[in-house]
Scaffold this motif. Structure first.
Motif, PDB file in Angstrom:
ATOM      1  N   HIS A 148      12.576  -5.628  -9.895  1.00 32.45           N
ATOM      2  CA  HIS A 148      11.908  -4.853  -8.841  1.00 32.45           C
ATOM      3  C   HIS A 148      11.501  -5.819  -7.740  1.00 32.45           C
ATOM      4  O   HIS A 148      10.317  -6.109  -7.543  1.00 32.45           O
ATOM      5  CB  HIS A 148      10.680  -4.163  -9.444  1.00 32.45           C
ATOM      6  N   THR A 149      12.497  -6.317  -6.984  1.00 28.29           N
ATOM      7  CA  THR A 149      12.238  -7.486  -6.135  1.00 28.29           C
ATOM      8  C   THR A 149      11.536  -7.128  -4.820  1.00 28.29           C
ATOM      9  O   THR A 149      11.652  -6.020  -4.322  1.00 28.29           O
ATOM     10  CB  THR A 149      13.570  -8.172  -5.806  1.00 28.29           C
ATOM     11  N   SER A 150      10.840  -8.140  -4.259  1.00 25.01           N
ATOM     12  CA  SER A 150      10.061  -7.927  -3.035  1.00 25.01           C
ATOM     13  C   SER A 150      10.610  -8.671  -1.823  1.00 25.01           C
ATOM     14  O   SER A 150      10.478  -8.202  -0.705  1.00 25.01           O
ATOM     15  CB  SER A 150       8.628  -8.428  -3.235  1.00 25.01           C
ATOM     16  N   SER A 151      11.159  -9.860  -2.033  1.00 23.79           N
ATOM     17  CA  SER A 151      11.581 -10.691  -0.892  1.00 23.79           C
ATOM     18  C   SER A 151      13.090 -10.888  -0.925  1.00 23.79           C
ATOM     19  O   SER A 151      13.724 -10.726  -1.979  1.00 23.79           O
ATOM     20  CB  SER A 151      10.910 -12.069  -0.985  1.00 23.79           C
ATOM     21  N   PRO A 152      13.676 -11.263   0.205  1.00 19.54           N
ATOM     22  CA  PRO A 152      15.111 -11.587   0.171  1.00 19.54           C
ATOM     23  C   PRO A 152      15.413 -12.685  -0.862  1.00 19.54           C
ATOM     24  O   PRO A 152      16.451 -12.648  -1.521  1.00 19.54           O
ATOM     25  CB  PRO A 152      15.399 -12.058   1.599  1.00 19.54           C
ATOM     26  N   TYR A 153      14.479 -13.637  -1.014  1.00 17.78           N
ATOM     27  CA  TYR A 153      14.686 -14.679  -2.035  1.00 17.78           C
ATOM     28  C   TYR A 153      14.816 -14.068  -3.422  1.00 17.78           C
ATOM     29  O   TYR A 153      15.801 -14.286  -4.131  1.00 17.78           O
ATOM     30  CB  TYR A 153      13.525 -15.689  -2.008  1.00 17.78           C
ATOM     31  N   SER A 154      13.813 -13.244  -3.807  1.00 19.47           N
ATOM     32  CA  SER A 154      13.836 -12.719  -5.178  1.00 19.47           C
ATOM     33  C   SER A 154      14.998 -11.746  -5.360  1.00 19.47           C
ATOM     34  O   SER A 154      15.600 -11.673  -6.437  1.00 19.47           O
ATOM     35  CB  SER A 154      12.503 -12.081  -5.547  1.00 19.47           C
ATOM     36  N   ALA A 155      15.352 -11.021  -4.283  1.00 20.61           N
ATOM     37  CA  ALA A 155      16.487 -10.098  -4.388  1.00 20.61           C
ATOM     38  C   ALA A 155      17.789 -10.878  -4.616  1.00 20.61           C
ATOM     39  O   ALA A 155      18.657 -10.458  -5.391  1.00 20.61           O
ATOM     40  CB  ALA A 155      16.591  -9.244  -3.127  1.00 20.61           C
ATOM     41  N   SER A 156      17.910 -12.030  -3.958  1.00 17.36           N
ATOM     42  CA  SER A 156      19.130 -12.825  -4.147  1.00 17.36           C
ATOM     43  C   SER A 156      19.183 -13.407  -5.565  1.00 17.36           C
ATOM     44  O   SER A 156      20.248 -13.479  -6.182  1.00 17.36           O
ATOM     45  CB  SER A 156      19.233 -13.937  -3.091  1.00 17.36           C
ATOM     46  N   LYS A 157      18.031 -13.793  -6.094  1.00 14.73           N
ATOM     47  CA  LYS A 157      18.011 -14.343  -7.459  1.00 14.73           C
ATOM     48  C   LYS A 157      18.323 -13.244  -8.482  1.00 14.73           C
ATOM     49  O   LYS A 157      19.023 -13.482  -9.463  1.00 14.73           O
ATOM     50  CB  LYS A 157      16.653 -14.984  -7.756  1.00 14.73           C
ATOM     51  N   ALA A 158      17.783 -12.049  -8.252  1.00 13.69           N
ATOM     52  CA  ALA A 158      18.052 -10.944  -9.181  1.00 13.69           C
ATOM     53  C   ALA A 158      19.534 -10.578  -9.136  1.00 13.69           C
ATOM     54  O   ALA A 158      20.156 -10.295 -10.175  1.00 13.69           O
ATOM     55  CB  ALA A 158      17.187  -9.740  -8.815  1.00 13.69           C
ATOM     56  N   SER A 159      20.118 -10.589  -7.928  1.00 13.87           N
ATOM     57  CA  SER A 159      21.548 -10.289  -7.797  1.00 13.87           C
ATOM     58  C   SER A 159      22.375 -11.293  -8.595  1.00 13.87           C
ATOM     59  O   SER A 159      23.333 -10.921  -9.283  1.00 13.87           O
ATOM     60  CB  SER A 159      21.980 -10.355  -6.328  1.00 13.87           C
ATOM     61  N   ALA A 160      21.991 -12.557  -8.492  1.00 15.34           N
ATOM     62  CA  ALA A 160      22.717 -13.595  -9.235  1.00 15.34           C
ATOM     63  C   ALA A 160      22.601 -13.348 -10.739  1.00 15.34           C
ATOM     64  O   ALA A 160      23.586 -13.467 -11.477  1.00 15.34           O
ATOM     65  CB  ALA A 160      22.170 -14.981  -8.873  1.00 15.34           C
ATOM     66  N   ASP A 161      21.408 -12.963 -11.196  1.00 16.02           N
ATOM     67  CA  ASP A 161      21.234 -12.690 -12.631  1.00 16.02           C
ATOM     68  C   ASP A 161      22.174 -11.574 -13.088  1.00 16.02           C
ATOM     69  O   ASP A 161      22.787 -11.651 -14.160  1.00 16.02           O
ATOM     70  CB  ASP A 161      19.792 -12.242 -12.929  1.00 16.02           C
ATOM     71  N   LEU A 162      22.285 -10.539 -12.257  1.00 16.94           N
ATOM     72  CA  LEU A 162      23.161  -9.417 -12.624  1.00 16.94           C
ATOM     73  C   LEU A 162      24.615  -9.867 -12.703  1.00 16.94           C
ATOM     74  O   LEU A 162      25.366  -9.460 -13.590  1.00 16.94           O
ATOM     75  CB  LEU A 162      23.011  -8.275 -11.605  1.00 16.94           C
ATOM     76  N   LEU A 163      24.989 -10.750 -11.769  1.00 16.00           N
ATOM     77  CA  LEU A 163      26.358 -11.273 -11.781  1.00 16.00           C
ATOM     78  C   LEU A 163      26.604 -12.091 -13.055  1.00 16.00           C
ATOM     79  O   LEU A 163      27.667 -11.995 -13.678  1.00 16.00           O
ATOM     80  CB  LEU A 163      26.545 -12.151 -10.534  1.00 16.00           C
ATOM     81  N   VAL A 164      25.614 -12.875 -13.449  1.00 12.78           N
ATOM     82  CA  VAL A 164      25.750 -13.683 -14.676  1.00 12.78           C
ATOM     83  C   VAL A 164      25.935 -12.763 -15.885  1.00 12.78           C
ATOM     84  O   VAL A 164      26.819 -12.979 -16.728  1.00 12.78           O
ATOM     85  CB  VAL A 164      24.511 -14.597 -14.865  1.00 12.78           C
ATOM     86  N   MET A 165      25.130 -11.708 -15.951  1.00  8.67           N
ATOM     87  CA  MET A 165      25.255 -10.769 -17.088  1.00  8.67           C
ATOM     88  C   MET A 165      26.625 -10.097 -17.081  1.00  8.67           C
ATOM     89  O   MET A 165      27.224  -9.871 -18.137  1.00  8.67           O
ATOM     90  CB  MET A 165      24.170  -9.705 -16.996  1.00  8.67           C
ATOM     91  N   ALA A 166      27.120  -9.792 -15.876  1.00  9.23           N
ATOM     92  CA  ALA A 166      28.438  -9.149 -15.775  1.00  9.23           C
ATOM     93  C   ALA A 166      29.543 -10.091 -16.245  1.00  9.23           C
ATOM     94  O   ALA A 166      30.475  -9.667 -16.935  1.00  9.23           O
ATOM     95  CB  ALA A 166      28.684  -8.712 -14.328  1.00  9.23           C
ATOM     96  N   TYR A 167      29.437 -11.376 -15.878  1.00  5.15           N
ATOM     97  CA  TYR A 167      30.473 -12.333 -16.309  1.00  5.15           C
ATOM     98  C   TYR A 167      30.427 -12.516 -17.829  1.00  5.15           C
ATOM     99  O   TYR A 167      31.443 -12.758 -18.461  1.00  5.15           O
ATOM    100  CB  TYR A 167      30.298 -13.684 -15.594  1.00  5.15           C
ATOM    101  N   HIS A 168      29.251 -12.422 -18.403  1.00  3.90           N
ATOM    102  CA  HIS A 168      29.148 -12.541 -19.864  1.00  3.90           C
ATOM    103  C   HIS A 168      29.813 -11.337 -20.522  1.00  3.90           C
ATOM    104  O   HIS A 168      30.635 -11.481 -21.422  1.00  3.90           O
ATOM    105  CB  HIS A 168      27.672 -12.634 -20.277  1.00  3.90           C
ATOM    106  N   ARG A 169      29.451 -10.152 -20.040  1.00  5.58           N
ATOM    107  CA  ARG A 169      29.962  -8.926 -20.674  1.00  5.58           C
ATOM    108  C   ARG A 169      31.459  -8.732 -20.414  1.00  5.58           C
ATOM    109  O   ARG A 169      32.232  -8.419 -21.314  1.00  5.58           O
ATOM    110  CB  ARG A 169      29.178  -7.741 -20.127  1.00  5.58           C
ATOM    111  N   THR A 170      31.891  -8.931 -19.165  1.00  2.40           N
ATOM    112  CA  THR A 170      33.282  -8.630 -18.818  1.00  2.40           C
ATOM    113  C   THR A 170      34.253  -9.712 -19.260  1.00  2.40           C
ATOM    114  O   THR A 170      35.317  -9.423 -19.791  1.00  2.40           O
ATOM    115  CB  THR A 170      33.400  -8.423 -17.297  1.00  2.40           C
ATOM    116  N   TYR A 171      33.875 -10.974 -19.015  1.00  2.61           N
ATOM    117  CA  TYR A 171      34.817 -12.071 -19.301  1.00  2.61           C
ATOM    118  C   TYR A 171      34.453 -12.856 -20.554  1.00  2.61           C
ATOM    119  O   TYR A 171      35.135 -13.805 -20.904  1.00  2.61           O
ATOM    120  CB  TYR A 171      34.867 -13.048 -18.121  1.00  2.61           C
TER     121      TYR A 171
END
Ligand code: NAD
Ligand code: TYD
Length: 343
Positions: A148-171
């Motif tokens: 539930h991000t508030s700043s562009p910084y935290s939103a970018s970090k959360a986006s990266a986390d989601l990408l990491v989870m996707a690479y784990h699950r998909t690849y």
């Protein structure tokens, strides 16, 4: 093992480099860093004397440079600290945060997929959870708290986390993620609260506290963050996600007063200034999972850590004098010159 530490010329990454060199002399540590305003080679002076250490200048968003890094260094583990890390800068200019923090993470993981890797570790932050209300001290961030991000910084970090989870699950990429609370300690860039206040106080300059100063941060001594990441990459499982924090909640105003007292400076130096836009109220980590799964415990109490940190700034003047002698002055004028004083 060959361990690539991206962002190793910054605050936490450099502390991690020193932690690994001290605790795992059998491993080779490769620091890969673009040396942005926040990266500083002087920080790595001591590491450069160690035969197990290599520094490579490079950008995590540059596919060719990252490919060369993987071909030449053959990493077993990549620990990604490289990021744009300052909330105030993200409010001024979000673009570079999206590029480095999100795209850079993708580029690194693509190289990990191509070349094979034992572990890709993403260094994330508790800021991905947004904030907690000040009047609910019973609430803490757990690993299942919603993003539930508030700043562009935290939103970018959360986006990266989601990408990491996707690479784990998909690849099936063997990833792990840690979300830590606010760090403090040596080599902290003086745009952040604690070093900024120490250095301003030493110059008898005003200490700019945003708003009322009642916002709460959960402080962890940087070495404790390093010991947690070390455990996760060596003992944690692929796909793991851990919160890291030591139950050290403090209001900003109280942190500033502790610093002033330690330096024998008057509280009249405090100046309440215009609040940060979207300012998160309270961060507070529940570290139960990492304690139970990996036996991690923080070793440094805030009272001791803040003393050590202040001593470090007193005895490493040349380090921060070099840092604040250049572009920092223009940054300071831009960020603080137009902030109004509030009563
Ligand atoms: P920092 O700003 O001090 O250091 C960042 C480092 O990354 C610098 O050395 C910089 O040169 C490098 N870098 C930036 N862009 C790069 C790029 N494109 N390619 C290669 N290197 C690049 O940051 P920090 O406070 O040490 O934070 C490190 C990591 O920890 C970040 O991912 C941050 O989100 C996370 N984190 C920080 C805190 C904290 O309290 N500081 C808390 C939790 C998590
Ligand atoms: P900061 O060190 O930027 O970390 P973060 O925003 O990632 O938590 O700020 C810590 C807290 O201190 C935050 O609530 C904002 C506040 N702050 C000030 O009051 N004055 C300042 O000059 C700075 C840099 C921060």
């Amino acid at each position: 093992m060959n361990i690539v530490v991206t962002g190793g010329a910054g605050f936490i990454g450099s502390n991690f480099v020193y932690y690994e060199l001290a605790h795992h002399p059998e491993d080779k540590i490769i620091c890969y860093d673009a040396l942005t305003y926040a990266g500083n080679l002087e920080t790595l002076d001591e590491a450069m004397k160690n035969d197990n250490f290599v520094f490579i200048k490079g950008d995590i968003t540059n596919r060719d440079e990252v490919e060369k890094l993987f071909v030449e260094q053959k990493p077993d583990i990549v620990v990604n600290f490289a990021a744009e890390s300052h909330v105030d800068r993200s409010i001024e200019n979000p673009d570079i945060f999206l590029r480095t923090n999100i795209l850079g993470t993708g580029v690194l993981m693509d190289a990990c997929r191509k070349h094979g890797i034992k572990r890709y570790h993403q260094v994330s932050t508790d800021e991905v959870y947004g904030d907690l209300p000040l009047d609910r001290p019973d609430l803490f961030f757990t690993e299942t708290t919603n993003l539930h991000t508030s700043s562009p910084y935290s939103a970018s970090k959360a986006s990266a986390d989601l990408l990491v989870m996707a690479y784990h699950r998909t690849y099936g990429l063997p990833t792990s993620i840690s979300r830590c609370s606010n760090n403090y300690g040596p080599y902290h860039f003086p745009e952040k609260l604690i070093p900024l206040m120490i250095i301003n106080a030493l110059h008898d300059k005003k200490l700019p506290v945003y708003g009322t100063g009642e916002n709460v941060r959960d402080w962890l001594y940087v070495e404790d963050h390093c010991s947690a990441i070390d455990l996760i990459i060596r003992k944690g499982k692929a796909g793991d996600l851990f919160n890291i924090g030591g139950h050290n909640e403090k209001r900003n105003i109280d942190v500033v007063k502790i610093i002033l007292k330690a330096l024998g400076k008057p509280e009249s130096l405090i100046e309440h200034v215009t609040d940060r836009k979207g300012h998160d109220r309270r961060y507070a980590i529940d570290p139960t999972k990492i304690r139970e799964a990996l036996g991690w415990q923080p070793a440094t109490k805030f009272e001791d850590g803040i003393k050590k940190t202040i001593d470090w700034y007193l005895t490493h003047r040349s380090w921060w004098e070099h840092v604040i002698s250049g572009d920092y002055q223009a940054y300071y004028q831009k960020m603080y010159g137009s902030r109004e004083t509030i009563e």
